[in-house]
Design an enzyme around this catalytic site. Structure first.
Site: not given
Ligand code: COI
Length: 335
Positions: A263, A297
């Site tokens: 992504e 995301h």
């Molecule tokens: C995570 O905390 O694993 C997320 O997917 C948040 C993102 C800011 C990458």
């Protein structure tokens, strides 16, 4: 402690400053970590990452040359960090195991309900001044339906409670079934969950080599015809072509995702309307709007999540410096 924080959006900067109760010396970099900006970390003691930062061997090696010992992330997921390389150089890695399960769970629920009630379809039509109520706007009601949660950790359990609040019948599947989760929902086998659920929501960490493309053709074929799939966890779990095929054959009614494999070549930038996306399958999926809903995301993009991820990260740094330990250290592979 001099900390360089990568991937800090401009509107996030005041939070990083205001929550800095330990008076760390902060360098806030808007870009995500890439091989072109790793050298900005020179003359710092520590690095703070977000998801989509490329903490690969090349960058970890540079950090080691700069004398950096702490490679911390303000995310739950750690699949963007080369843990072998960190272990090799004796670095410490810490994460934020929970910052706001509601942030992600609310987004999953919203996307699910948008597909379920055909909301994006109707509001898009209305924005074109078309107010006809056609058969594509006709819906079931969620309190008569079943929701299957795959991965019933903190986020999955929060979403289960939200859906139960709407009166839905909720079932779960997880290899690890916590007592807290067992009190809220019954667990089934994965096959049962897929066969019975009108909405399937995935909250599974990506474990490279173990669950790549777990949402594949066989998974989708086991889903109930006309059901809805939501993935707000990791893109690597999904086989985009298989999902596209399931949508085109109308086996799957709708798909919403906050994530895609690779992504970083897509998210957090704006393409021109005439430009094709780098991945032709993703291009086709995006074109299936409003049966396909994509968010970039952004599940964790809330005030509460941001504040908690910064506060816990600062605590992690403070703990490691003052006590040489932290509850949130990531166990590194023993090489
Ligand atoms: C995570 O905390 O694993 C997320 O997917 C948040 C993102 C800011 C990458």
């Amino acid at each position: 402690l001099k900390i360089i924080c990568y991937g800090v959006r401009s509107y996030e900067k005041p939070y990083f400053q205001d929550l800095n109760k330990y008076n760390f010396q902060l360098t806030l970099v808007e870009e995500l970590l890439t091989t072109s900006n790793a050298e900005l970390a020179q003359h710092h003691d520590a690095v703070l990452l977000r998801g989509n930062c490329a903490a690969n061997r090349e960058n970890i090696t540079k950090f080691n040359e700069y004398g950096i010992q702490y490679v911390f992330t303000r995310t739950v997921g750690i699949n963007h960090i080369d843990l072998d390389a960190c272990s090799e150089f004796g670095m410490k890695v810490a994460r934020v195991p929970s910052y706001s399960p509601n942030a992600i769970a609310e987004l999953s629920l919203t996307l699910a309900m948008m597909l379920f009630r055909h909301t994006a379809y109707m509001t898009t039509k209305s924005s074109f001044k078309n107010f006809i109520v056609d058969e594509h706007t006709f819906s079931k009601e969620i309190h008569n339906c079943k929701v299957g949660i795959i991965g019933v950790g903190r986020i999955g359990l929060t979403e289960a409670k939200l859906f139960k609040g709407l009166g839905a019948s909720v079932i779960g599947y997880d290899v690890y079934q916590s007592d807290a989760a067992k009190e809220v929902i019954p667990f089934t086998t994965l096959d049962e969950l897929l066969a019975e659920s009108d909405v399937v929501s995935v909250h599974v960490p990506y474990l490279p080599g173990q669950n790549d493309k777990m949402i594949n053709a066989s998974f989708l074929a086991k889903m109930k015809k006309g059901s809805i799939l939501i993935n707000t966890s990791r893109g690597e779990l999904q086989d985009n072509q298989a999902i596209l095929d399931a949508l085109l054959s109308n086996h799957l009614e709708g798909f919403a995702t906050d994530v895609f494999p690779k992504e970083d070549e897509l998210f957090f930038r704006a393409f021109e309307p005439w430009q094709m996306l780098p991945d032709p399958t993703i291009q086709k999926l995006v074109e299936l709007y409003p049966r396909v809903l994509v968010t970039p995301h952004a599940g964790s993009n809330t005030v509460t999540a941001l504040s908690n991820m910064i506060e816990t990260s600062y605590d992690n740094f403070h703990d490691i410096v003052t006590t040489h330990s932290s509850d949130n250290l990531v166990p590194l592979p023993v090489l």
